[in-house]
Design an enzyme around this catalytic site. Structure first.
Site, PDB file in Angstrom:
ATOM      1  N   GLY A 244       0.845  -1.073   0.078  1.00  7.55           N
ATOM      2  CA  GLY A 244       0.001  -0.017   0.050  1.00  7.55           C
ATOM      3  C   GLY A 244       1.031   1.153  -0.056  1.00  7.55           C
TER       4      GLY A 244
ATOM      5  N   ASP B 239      -1.573   4.732  -6.376  1.00  3.76           N
ATOM      6  CA  ASP B 239      -0.122   4.557  -6.020  1.00  3.76           C
ATOM      7  C   ASP B 239       0.793   5.669  -6.438  1.00  3.76           C
ATOM      8  OD1 ASP B 239      -1.393   1.799  -6.012  1.00  3.76           O
ATOM      9  OD2 ASP B 239       0.659   1.741  -5.036  1.00  3.76           O
TER      10      ASP B 239
HETATM   11  O1  MRU Z   1       0.995  -3.828  -4.647  1.00  6.88           O
HETATM   12  P1  MRU Z   1       0.123  -3.280  -3.615  1.00  6.88           P
HETATM   13  O2  MRU Z   1      -0.565  -3.980  -2.743  1.00  6.88           O
HETATM   14  O3  MRU Z   1       1.087  -2.261  -2.675  1.00  6.88           O
HETATM   15  O4  MRU Z   1      -0.736  -2.105  -4.203  1.00  6.88           O
HETATM   16  C1  MRU Z   1      -1.679  -1.350  -3.593  1.00  6.88           C
HETATM   17  C2  MRU Z   1      -2.574  -0.436  -4.297  1.00  6.88           C
HETATM   18  O5  MRU Z   1      -2.587  -0.506  -5.445  1.00  6.88           O
HETATM   19  C3  MRU Z   1      -3.699  -0.180  -3.428  1.00  6.88           C
HETATM   20  O6  MRU Z   1      -5.037  -0.285  -4.162  1.00  6.88           O
HETATM   21  C4  MRU Z   1      -3.813   1.280  -3.304  1.00  6.88           C
HETATM   22  O7  MRU Z   1      -4.808   1.856  -4.044  1.00  6.88           O
HETATM   23  C5  MRU Z   1      -2.838   2.249  -2.924  1.00  6.88           C
HETATM   24  S1  MRU Z   1      -2.466   2.343  -1.166  1.00  6.88           S
HETATM   25  C6  MRU Z   1      -3.700   3.378  -0.603  1.00  6.88           C
END
Ligand code: MRU
Length: 363
Positions: free
Chosen positions: A50, A241
């Site tokens: 995240g 992200d």
């Molecule tokens: O690969 P991850 O689990 O780190 O990805 C995280 C995301 O894409 C989440 O959906 C997110 O929107 C960003 S963190 C609030």
């Protein structure tokens, strides 16, 4: 409501205490992280994940690493901390919060001119703690602004991946308005796609919402179109992200598809993220570096072979949703509406903001 804590200081304050998210929902295992390399491994393997949470965790990793070198001469101490920052920055390329938090740590050290390694290390602990505490506040404000995009009455939200407490230092980004609405006694239901291939939706989002007593239904990702056609969802909210200067949004793979479906069905599509997720130096979404994951996460994700052993796999971890499919971006500083280029410049203070009579609108 009870919120699981993704990242915090250990009780003795000398290490970072992480919830190992790769073990959810089967087991709640906490890890003691004492070095930058252990933190880099935890970030790379998604034990902590995240965008905001990896920024926080990396900053805390720098602090605990610095404490290991305080007996060294100043120049050597600083070189060790700089090298730790570089190793942590190389773990995941897409989420801009990681680079943002590490840059704060680097600047904090560079400002501490004439201080001993011990004093610099204490300053790095302070900075990492500030990043953690600030994130908590940002999540809360995203939640408060986000309440404005929830329609009146019973509401049904579709989300993707996990942009909840476990992706942040607080109550999440996309899930923050859901938590606050629930706390206000509103009837809010969440649908979450399982989020192939690593299942952050079914393993993590469903787990944390269930613990908070919020009704949640998991669907296979491929069910989203049917849910929308059947009018079972009022709106879609996802996290981000990285948000480019023009409002294009990189988020977990599958988000773009949801935005296309939402537009087709006339369902509002919102993104929720702190302003620190906006990267004004990345002009458009096609400039955002997209992490590619190991093909085995698709071929044999949770143990069983689910594709021929050596079949080529293309596994981007994120996709980019074009700004024109996004109805609003909810930040900790208010809601941004299209055209996002101008709204983002104003939110980041990159052009003088005109005098405001009231708050910014959230839609
Ligand atoms: O690969 P991850 O689990 O780190 O990805 C995280 C995301 O894409 C989440 O959906 C997110 O929107 C960003 S963190 C609030």
């Amino acid at each position: 409501m009870t919120f699981p804590v993704a990242v915090r200081w250990s009780e003795d304050g000398a290490a970072v205490d992480l919830l190992d998210q790769t073990r959810l929902p089967e087991a709640e295992v906490r890890l003691r992280i004492e070095t930058a390399d252990a933190m880099a491994e935890a970030i790379r393997t998604l034990r902590v994940r995240g965008a905001p949470a990896i920024g926080i965790a990396a900053a805390m990793g720098v602090a605990v690493e610095s404490a290991r070198h305080v007996a060294l001469p100043d120049a050597e101490f600083r070189a060790r901390v700089r090298s730790a920052i570089e190793r942590l920055a190389a773990t995941r390329p897409t989420a801009v919060n990681l680079a943002w938090a590490l840059e704060r740590m680097r600047r904090r050290m560079d400002r501490a001119v004439g201080q001993t390694p011990q004093e610099v290390s204490w300053a790095l602990f302070d900075e990492a703690n500030a990043i953690l505490v600030e994130d908590r506040g940002m999540c809360r404000r995203i939640g408060e602004w986000g309440l404005q995009v929830l329609p009146d009455g019973d509401v049904s939200v579709l989300t993707h991946c996990n942009a909840g407490a476990l992706a942040t230092g607080g109550i999440g980004t996309a899930l923050a308005p859901v938590y606050l609405a629930h706390a206000l006694g509103r009837r809010v239901r969440v649908y979450v796609g399982e989020t192939r291939p690593l299942l952050q939706g079914s393993r993590i989002t469903a787990w944390e919402l269930g613990r908070a007593g919020i009704p949640v239904t998991v669907v296979a990702d491929v069910v989203a179109a049917t849910l929308m056609k059947q009018r079972r969802v009022d709106l879609v909210i996802t996290g981000a992200d990285r948000i480019a200067a023009n409002g294009d949004v990189a988020n977990k793979i599958g988000t773009y598809g949801l935005a296309v479906l939402a537009r087709h069905h006339g369902i509002p599509f919102y993104v929720a993220a702190p302003v620190s997720t906006i990267d004004p130096d990345t002009e458009t979404g096609d400039r955002i570096p997209i992490e590619e994951r190991d093909g085995d996460e698709v071929r044999r994700g949770f143990g069983r072979l689910t594709a021929p052993e050596n079949v080529p796999v293309y596994a981007p971890a994120f996709d980019v949703t074009p700004a024109d499919l996004i109805d609003g971006i909810v930040t900790d500083q208010g809601g941004l509406s299209p055209p996002y280029g101008a709204a983002i410049r104003k939110a980041l203070g990159l052009v003088p903001a005109p005098a405001r009579a009231g708050g910014r609108s959230a839609t």
